[in-house]
Design a protein around this motif. Structure first.
Motif, PDB file in Angstrom:
ATOM      1  N   MET A   1       9.533  81.270  44.929  1.00  0.00           N
ATOM      2  CA  MET A   1       8.834  81.938  46.020  1.00  0.00           C
ATOM      3  C   MET A   1       7.578  82.653  45.522  1.00  0.00           C
ATOM      4  N   ALA A   2       7.620  83.149  44.305  1.00  0.00           N
ATOM      5  CA  ALA A   2       6.474  83.896  43.785  1.00  0.00           C
ATOM      6  C   ALA A   2       5.222  83.027  43.725  1.00  0.00           C
ATOM      7  N   ASP A   3       5.362  81.754  43.351  1.00  0.00           N
ATOM      8  CA  ASP A   3       4.194  80.872  43.311  1.00  0.00           C
ATOM      9  C   ASP A   3       3.586  80.718  44.695  1.00  0.00           C
ATOM     10  N   THR A   4       4.428  80.561  45.700  1.00  0.00           N
ATOM     11  CA  THR A   4       3.949  80.421  47.065  1.00  0.00           C
ATOM     12  C   THR A   4       3.225  81.682  47.514  1.00  0.00           C
ATOM     13  N   ILE A   5       3.771  82.838  47.198  1.00  0.00           N
ATOM     14  CA  ILE A   5       3.137  84.106  47.566  1.00  0.00           C
ATOM     15  C   ILE A   5       1.792  84.235  46.856  1.00  0.00           C
ATOM     16  N   ALA A   6       1.763  83.945  45.571  1.00  0.00           N
ATOM     17  CA  ALA A   6       0.516  84.063  44.814  1.00  0.00           C
ATOM     18  C   ALA A   6      -0.545  83.115  45.358  1.00  0.00           C
ATOM     19  N   GLU A   7      -0.144  81.891  45.663  1.00  0.00           N
ATOM     20  CA  GLU A   7      -1.094  80.929  46.220  1.00  0.00           C
ATOM     21  C   GLU A   7      -1.604  81.385  47.580  1.00  0.00           C
ATOM     22  N   THR A   8      -0.726  81.950  48.384  1.00  0.00           N
ATOM     23  CA  THR A   8      -1.120  82.434  49.709  1.00  0.00           C
ATOM     24  C   THR A   8      -2.069  83.617  49.586  1.00  0.00           C
ATOM     25  N   VAL A   9      -1.798  84.508  48.654  1.00  0.00           N
ATOM     26  CA  VAL A   9      -2.693  85.650  48.415  1.00  0.00           C
ATOM     27  C   VAL A   9      -4.075  85.144  48.044  1.00  0.00           C
ATOM     28  N   ASP A  10      -4.128  84.211  47.113  1.00  0.00           N
ATOM     29  CA  ASP A  10      -5.422  83.658  46.699  1.00  0.00           C
ATOM     30  C   ASP A  10      -6.168  83.059  47.890  1.00  0.00           C
ATOM     31  N   LEU A  11      -5.445  82.308  48.697  1.00  0.00           N
ATOM     32  CA  LEU A  11      -6.064  81.669  49.857  1.00  0.00           C
ATOM     33  C   LEU A  11      -6.567  82.704  50.861  1.00  0.00           C
ATOM     34  N   LEU A  12      -5.737  83.692  51.162  1.00  0.00           N
ATOM     35  CA  LEU A  12      -6.123  84.701  52.157  1.00  0.00           C
ATOM     36  C   LEU A  12      -7.328  85.527  51.712  1.00  0.00           C
ATOM     37  N   TYR A  13      -7.401  85.819  50.420  1.00  0.00           N
ATOM     38  CA  TYR A  13      -8.503  86.653  49.949  1.00  0.00           C
ATOM     39  C   TYR A  13      -9.797  85.883  49.723  1.00  0.00           C
ATOM     40  N   THR A  14      -9.732  84.541  49.836  1.00  0.00           N
ATOM     41  CA  THR A  14     -10.969  83.754  49.714  1.00  0.00           C
ATOM     42  C   THR A  14     -11.611  83.498  51.073  1.00  0.00           C
ATOM     43  N   ILE A  15     -10.941  83.909  52.149  1.00  0.00           N
ATOM     44  CA  ILE A  15     -11.484  83.711  53.498  1.00  0.00           C
ATOM     45  C   ILE A  15     -12.676  84.638  53.704  1.00  0.00           C
ATOM     46  N   ASP A  16     -13.760  84.069  54.181  1.00  0.00           N
ATOM     47  CA  ASP A  16     -14.965  84.843  54.491  1.00  0.00           C
ATOM     48  C   ASP A  16     -14.764  85.535  55.837  1.00  0.00           C
ATOM     49  N   GLN A  17     -14.468  86.808  55.800  1.00  0.00           N
ATOM     50  CA  GLN A  17     -14.158  87.549  57.020  1.00  0.00           C
ATOM     51  C   GLN A  17     -15.383  87.808  57.888  1.00  0.00           C
ATOM     52  N   GLU A  18     -16.562  87.673  57.316  1.00  0.00           N
ATOM     53  CA  GLU A  18     -17.802  87.929  58.059  1.00  0.00           C
ATOM     54  C   GLU A  18     -17.968  86.972  59.241  1.00  0.00           C
ATOM     55  N   ASN A  19     -17.444  85.759  59.105  1.00  0.00           N
ATOM     56  CA  ASN A  19     -17.659  84.737  60.132  1.00  0.00           C
ATOM     57  C   ASN A  19     -16.446  84.510  61.029  1.00  0.00           C
ATOM     58  N   LEU A  20     -15.470  85.406  60.972  1.00  0.00           N
ATOM     59  CA  LEU A  20     -14.278  85.237  61.797  1.00  0.00           C
ATOM     60  C   LEU A  20     -14.450  85.874  63.157  1.00  0.00           C
ATOM     61  N   THR A  21     -13.824  85.263  64.140  1.00  0.00           N
ATOM     62  CA  THR A  21     -13.809  85.847  65.486  1.00  0.00           C
ATOM     63  C   THR A  21     -12.815  87.004  65.485  1.00  0.00           C
ATOM     64  N   PRO A  22     -12.870  87.856  66.492  1.00  0.00           N
ATOM     65  CA  PRO A  22     -11.884  88.947  66.561  1.00  0.00           C
ATOM     66  C   PRO A  22     -10.437  88.439  66.536  1.00  0.00           C
ATOM     67  N   ASP A  23     -10.162  87.344  67.239  1.00  0.00           N
ATOM     68  CA  ASP A  23      -8.808  86.788  67.231  1.00  0.00           C
ATOM     69  C   ASP A  23      -8.407  86.309  65.837  1.00  0.00           C
ATOM     70  N   GLN A  24      -9.360  85.711  65.133  1.00  0.00           N
ATOM     71  CA  GLN A  24      -9.074  85.253  63.772  1.00  0.00           C
ATOM     72  C   GLN A  24      -8.844  86.432  62.830  1.00  0.00           C
ATOM     73  N   LEU A  25      -9.598  87.510  63.027  1.00  0.00           N
ATOM     74  CA  LEU A  25      -9.404  88.714  62.211  1.00  0.00           C
ATOM     75  C   LEU A  25      -8.016  89.309  62.445  1.00  0.00           C
ATOM     76  N   ILE A  26      -7.582  89.297  63.707  1.00  0.00           N
ATOM     77  CA  ILE A  26      -6.240  89.796  64.028  1.00  0.00           C
ATOM     78  C   ILE A  26      -5.186  88.913  63.360  1.00  0.00           C
ATOM     79  N   ALA A  27      -5.386  87.607  63.432  1.00  0.00           N
ATOM     80  CA  ALA A  27      -4.440  86.676  62.801  1.00  0.00           C
ATOM     81  C   ALA A  27      -4.409  86.875  61.286  1.00  0.00           C
TER      82      ALA A  27
END
Length: 68
Positions: free
Chosen positions: A1-27
């Protein structure tokens, strides 16, 4: 499970939040909160495994000592 969590963390923190819609930011916020909860549950699970090992060792010792 730790690998999945680490991979998900990496993915989530690479998202460019500047271009997200409000709904995407909430998600994204919801995903980050779920991830934090999953990490905490994994920590709790590890502690429970340790406690289980200690209790099993005590039970085994009591059985061996009781048989003498």
């Amino acid at each position: 499970m730790a690998d999945t969590i680490a991979e998900t963390v990496d993915l989530l923190y690479t998202i460019d939040q500047e271009n997200l819609t409000p709904d995407q930011l909430i998600a994204l916020g919801s995903a980050l909160a779920s991830l934090a909860q999953a990490e905490r549950l994994e920590q709790i699970n590890e502690r429970l495994r340790s406690i289980h090992q200690v209790l099993n060792a005590w039970a085994l010792k009591a059985t061996v000592d009781g048989g003498r």
